[in-house]
Scaffold this motif. Structure first.
Motif, PDB file in Angstrom:
ATOM      1  N   LEU A 129      45.746  13.888  81.348  1.00  0.00           N
ATOM      2  CA  LEU A 129      45.146  13.926  82.682  1.00  0.00           C
ATOM      3  C   LEU A 129      44.644  15.325  83.026  1.00  0.00           C
ATOM      4  O   LEU A 129      43.690  15.485  83.788  1.00  0.00           O
ATOM      5  N   SER A 130      45.257  16.326  82.432  1.00  0.00           N
ATOM      6  CA  SER A 130      44.824  17.704  82.675  1.00  0.00           C
ATOM      7  C   SER A 130      43.430  17.969  82.115  1.00  0.00           C
ATOM      8  O   SER A 130      42.656  18.745  82.693  1.00  0.00           O
ATOM      9  N   THR A 131      43.100  17.331  81.006  1.00  0.00           N
ATOM     10  CA  THR A 131      41.832  17.624  80.326  1.00  0.00           C
ATOM     11  C   THR A 131      40.611  17.357  81.201  1.00  0.00           C
ATOM     12  O   THR A 131      39.764  18.246  81.368  1.00  0.00           O
ATOM     13  N   PRO A 132      40.439  16.156  81.781  1.00  0.00           N
ATOM     14  CA  PRO A 132      39.257  15.940  82.624  1.00  0.00           C
ATOM     15  C   PRO A 132      39.277  16.785  83.896  1.00  0.00           C
ATOM     16  O   PRO A 132      38.223  17.111  84.446  1.00  0.00           O
ATOM     17  N   LEU A 133      40.449  17.155  84.368  1.00  0.00           N
ATOM     18  CA  LEU A 133      40.540  18.003  85.556  1.00  0.00           C
ATOM     19  C   LEU A 133      39.974  19.390  85.242  1.00  0.00           C
ATOM     20  O   LEU A 133      39.204  19.953  86.035  1.00  0.00           O
TER      21      LEU A 133
ATOM     22  N   LEU B  38      52.584  13.725  87.133  1.00  0.00           N
ATOM     23  CA  LEU B  38      52.027  14.462  88.262  1.00  0.00           C
ATOM     24  C   LEU B  38      51.149  15.586  87.727  1.00  0.00           C
ATOM     25  O   LEU B  38      51.557  16.317  86.812  1.00  0.00           O
ATOM     26  N   VAL B  39      49.957  15.713  88.296  1.00  0.00           N
ATOM     27  CA  VAL B  39      49.051  16.780  87.858  1.00  0.00           C
ATOM     28  C   VAL B  39      48.354  17.370  89.065  1.00  0.00           C
ATOM     29  O   VAL B  39      48.077  16.675  90.049  1.00  0.00           O
ATOM     30  N   SER B  40      48.106  18.656  89.012  1.00  0.00           N
ATOM     31  CA  SER B  40      47.377  19.320  90.091  1.00  0.00           C
ATOM     32  C   SER B  40      46.413  20.331  89.515  1.00  0.00           C
ATOM     33  O   SER B  40      46.599  20.846  88.408  1.00  0.00           O
ATOM     34  N   GLY B  41      45.345  20.586  90.274  1.00  0.00           N
ATOM     35  CA  GLY B  41      44.388  21.610  89.911  1.00  0.00           C
ATOM     36  C   GLY B  41      43.881  22.268  91.174  1.00  0.00           C
ATOM     37  O   GLY B  41      43.891  21.677  92.259  1.00  0.00           O
ATOM     38  N   THR B  42      43.425  23.501  91.056  1.00  0.00           N
ATOM     39  CA  THR B  42      42.972  24.281  92.208  1.00  0.00           C
ATOM     40  C   THR B  42      41.494  24.619  92.062  1.00  0.00           C
ATOM     41  O   THR B  42      41.043  24.981  90.970  1.00  0.00           O
ATOM     42  N   LYS B  43      40.772  24.483  93.147  1.00  0.00           N
ATOM     43  CA  LYS B  43      39.384  24.939  93.177  1.00  0.00           C
ATOM     44  C   LYS B  43      39.406  26.449  93.377  1.00  0.00           C
ATOM     45  O   LYS B  43      40.004  26.943  94.340  1.00  0.00           O
TER      46      LYS B  43
ATOM     47  N   PHE C 116      48.538   6.459  91.776  1.00  0.00           N
ATOM     48  CA  PHE C 116      48.244   5.292  90.936  1.00  0.00           C
ATOM     49  C   PHE C 116      46.779   4.854  91.078  1.00  0.00           C
ATOM     50  O   PHE C 116      46.481   3.659  91.064  1.00  0.00           O
ATOM     51  N   GLY C 117      45.875   5.818  91.223  1.00  0.00           N
ATOM     52  CA  GLY C 117      44.459   5.490  91.351  1.00  0.00           C
ATOM     53  C   GLY C 117      43.589   6.020  90.239  1.00  0.00           C
ATOM     54  O   GLY C 117      42.669   5.347  89.779  1.00  0.00           O
ATOM     55  N   VAL C 118      43.898   7.236  89.763  1.00  0.00           N
ATOM     56  CA  VAL C 118      42.992   7.907  88.817  1.00  0.00           C
ATOM     57  C   VAL C 118      42.879   7.157  87.494  1.00  0.00           C
ATOM     58  O   VAL C 118      41.862   7.272  86.797  1.00  0.00           O
TER      59      VAL C 118
ATOM     60  N   GLU D  55      36.029  12.392  84.854  1.00  0.00           N
ATOM     61  CA  GLU D  55      35.443  13.719  85.032  1.00  0.00           C
ATOM     62  C   GLU D  55      34.414  13.714  86.160  1.00  0.00           C
ATOM     63  O   GLU D  55      34.359  14.647  86.966  1.00  0.00           O
ATOM     64  N   LYS D  56      33.612  12.663  86.246  1.00  0.00           N
ATOM     65  CA  LYS D  56      32.630  12.566  87.327  1.00  0.00           C
ATOM     66  C   LYS D  56      33.330  12.508  88.684  1.00  0.00           C
ATOM     67  O   LYS D  56      32.928  13.197  89.640  1.00  0.00           O
TER      68      LYS D  56
END
Length: 285
Positions: free
Chosen positions: A193-197, A274-279, A123-125, A132-133
């Motif tokens: 939420l996926s787009t800026p990630l 819920l969203v996740s992304g990997t570096k 509940f922060g993003v 994006e920044k």
């Protein structure tokens, strides 16, 4: 009970701190299932170095600290040093020695590149001024192959919000929030939420909508008092309520909330994203 007829017109950080302190035990109980959903989604492992953004009073950072063990460490980051003090006290009460706090801005993280195995936020993003920044900063401080996992509110049209703020909106009129201001439902639209990630450089981005329990361990009157105290984005709406309508709206809200009462609790359920992304892992030479 704090009602619309006698609520504090000044909703500064000190007032929110008082509200957080008053309701911290019951708020924590209400948010427990949401916290657990994010913790399970993020798959913490023993020895991980974890950064939790917009930690406030300490979740999911504290729960994550209990999962990564003595070899791991969790840093709880927030703009509010006062809320982080509550987080520190909570961690100390649990005997956690692998937990620390950092007052800082998510848009300018005070950490070296490739410092963390996992970054989370519950509940922060939705309240980041430039997602994006902030996500680029998250990408920078993550180790190659590490994940960022975030949880945000789903749509406004769900029991908790409809029975509280939704009642006020119907009586006072839209908008519920100031256009362009803080918006808890900024990422309710699937894929938003996926787009800026992805734009921040993350790969293997995954997103899902999930229903979880959202239960207040107390009365309908308490739900309404707590909702007014912590729902900062709705302050302008609440302040538009005419004095002569406040008692009646209080009664309407409490009646609406009471529909979800079950024994000594109020069981709403919550829809979250819920969203996740990997570096990406470093390329082998």
């Amino acid at each position: 009970m704090t009602s619309l007829s006698n609520s504090n017109p000044q909703w500064g950080s000190s007032y929110r701190l008082v509200a957080s302190e008053k309701w911290k035990a019951k708020s924590a109980a209400m948010g427990r299932d949401v916290t657990n959903a994010l913790v399970e989604y993020s798959r913490p492992r023993s020895g991980m170095k974890v950064l939790d953004l917009a930690s406030g009073t300490g979740e999911p950072a504290i729960s994550l600290a209990s999962r990564v063990g003595s070899e791991g460490h969790v840093t709880a980051l927030d703009l509010s040093s006062e809320l982080l003090q509550i987080a520190t006290e909570r961690a100390q009460q649990r005997g956690l020695t692998n937990f620390s706090t950092q007052q800082a801005d998510a848009h300018k993280l005070p950490f070296s590149d490739q410092s963390f195995d996992l970054v989370t936020s519950r509940f922060g993003v939705m309240f980041f001024q430039d997602c994006e920044k902030a996500f680029r900063e998250v990408h920078r401080v993550l180790k190659p192959g590490a994940r960022a996992c975030f949880l945000a509110w789903g749509p406004f049209e769900q029991p908790y919000w409809s029975s509280t703020i939704g009642v006020v909106v119907k009586r006072v009129g839209s908008p519920a929030m100031v256009p362009g201001g803080p918006d808890p439902f900024k990422f309710a639209q699937p894929g938003s939420l996926s787009t800026p990630l992805r734009s921040a450089g993350f790969s293997n981005v995954q997103e899902e909508t999930k229903s979880v329990p959202w239960t207040w361990p107390g009365t309908a009157e308490e739900v309404w008092e707590q909702a007014q105290a912590v729902s900062t984005p709705f302050i302008p709406l609440l302040q538009r309520v005419p004095a002569e309508q406040r008692d009646e709206i209080d009664r309407e809200v409490i009646a609406a909330v009471q529909q979800y009462a079950d024994g000594g609790s109020v069981k709403f359920g919550a829809v979250v994203v819920l969203v996740s992304g990997t570096k990406a892992a470093a390329a082998r030479s």
